[in-house]
Design a protein around this motif. Structure first.
Motif, PDB file in Angstrom:
ATOM      1  N   VAL A  12       0.863  -1.178   0.000  1.00 22.49           N
ATOM      2  CA  VAL A  12       0.000   0.000   0.000  1.00 22.49           C
ATOM      3  C   VAL A  12       0.899   1.227   0.000  1.00 22.49           C
ATOM      4  N   THR A  13       0.675   2.119  -0.965  1.00 29.07           N
ATOM      5  CA  THR A  13       1.448   3.349  -1.082  1.00 29.07           C
ATOM      6  C   THR A  13       0.487   4.521  -1.016  1.00 29.07           C
ATOM      7  N   ILE A  14       0.786   5.495  -0.155  1.00 25.74           N
ATOM      8  CA  ILE A  14      -0.018   6.710  -0.043  1.00 25.74           C
ATOM      9  C   ILE A  14       0.883   7.890  -0.364  1.00 25.74           C
ATOM     10  N   ILE A  15       0.475   8.699  -1.337  1.00 31.00           N
ATOM     11  CA  ILE A  15       1.254   9.850  -1.760  1.00 31.00           C
ATOM     12  C   ILE A  15       0.400  11.094  -1.573  1.00 31.00           C
ATOM     13  N   HIS A  16       0.867  11.996  -0.728  1.00 31.70           N
ATOM     14  CA  HIS A  16       0.155  13.247  -0.456  1.00 31.70           C
ATOM     15  C   HIS A  16       0.818  14.342  -1.273  1.00 31.70           C
ATOM     16  N   GLY A  17       0.167  14.764  -2.354  1.00 27.89           N
ATOM     17  CA  GLY A  17       0.717  15.817  -3.199  1.00 27.89           C
ATOM     18  C   GLY A  17       0.159  17.173  -2.818  1.00 27.89           C
ATOM     19  N   ALA A  18       0.543  18.185  -3.585  1.00 23.95           N
ATOM     20  CA  ALA A  18       0.077  19.542  -3.308  1.00 23.95           C
ATOM     21  C   ALA A  18      -1.412  19.704  -3.607  1.00 23.95           C
ATOM     22  N   THR A  19      -1.912  18.975  -4.595  1.00 25.62           N
ATOM     23  CA  THR A  19      -3.311  19.152  -4.997  1.00 25.62           C
ATOM     24  C   THR A  19      -4.158  17.897  -4.866  1.00 25.62           C
ATOM     25  N   ASP A  20      -3.517  16.758  -4.603  1.00 26.96           N
ATOM     26  CA  ASP A  20      -4.298  15.526  -4.506  1.00 26.96           C
ATOM     27  C   ASP A  20      -3.619  14.526  -3.581  1.00 26.96           C
ATOM     28  N   ILE A  21      -4.346  13.475  -3.294  1.00 26.33           N
ATOM     29  CA  ILE A  21      -3.794  12.352  -2.537  1.00 26.33           C
ATOM     30  C   ILE A  21      -4.032  11.110  -3.388  1.00 26.33           C
ATOM     31  N   ARG A  22      -3.006  10.250  -3.455  1.00 23.88           N
ATOM     32  CA  ARG A  22      -3.115   9.019  -4.227  1.00 23.88           C
ATOM     33  C   ARG A  22      -2.865   7.835  -3.311  1.00 23.88           C
TER      34      ARG A  22
END
Length: 118
Positions: A12-22
């Protein structure tokens, strides 16, 4: 996951970007059946039980289609695909834009409780 795909492990990978979360989930299971156009049919490979019925079935259920519809309802998207050694699902959801201006007004303070009289 194990019930549908036979997977023994998942990443499981969670990526918190500037405009979205994946959120991406990859497993080492069987993958999923795909239709003639290559899209996921919502059934695990080798799972020939047919469409689900009853509570939780259909577009609001917990299958790939249901997850895609929920992501879309939040302005996001979901991709699901077979990999050479398993299956991958990724949801992209936009973050709420920051609020600008003063905070919303709250209800006025009603003061201390009042005794009721007849």
């Amino acid at each position: 996951m194990t019930r549908h795909s036979g997977a023994r492990s998942a990443l499981v990978t969670i990526i918190h970007g500037a405009t979205d979360i994946r959120v991406r989930i990859e497993d080492d299971g069987r993958g999923a059946d795909t239709g003639p156009d290559g899209t996921d049919t919502g059934h695990a490979a080798n799972d020939r039980q047919g469409p689900r019925t009853g509570p939780g079935a259909g577009p609001t259920g917990s299958g790939i289609r249901g997850m895609a519809e929920r992501a879309k309802a939040f302005g996001g998207e979901l991709t699901a695909r077979n990999r050479p050694s398993g299956f991958s699902v990724e949801a992209r959801l936009p973050l709420a834009p920051p609020t600008t201006g003063p905070p919303a007004a709250s209800s006025p303070d009603p003061g201390p409780p009042q005794a009721l009289t007849d």
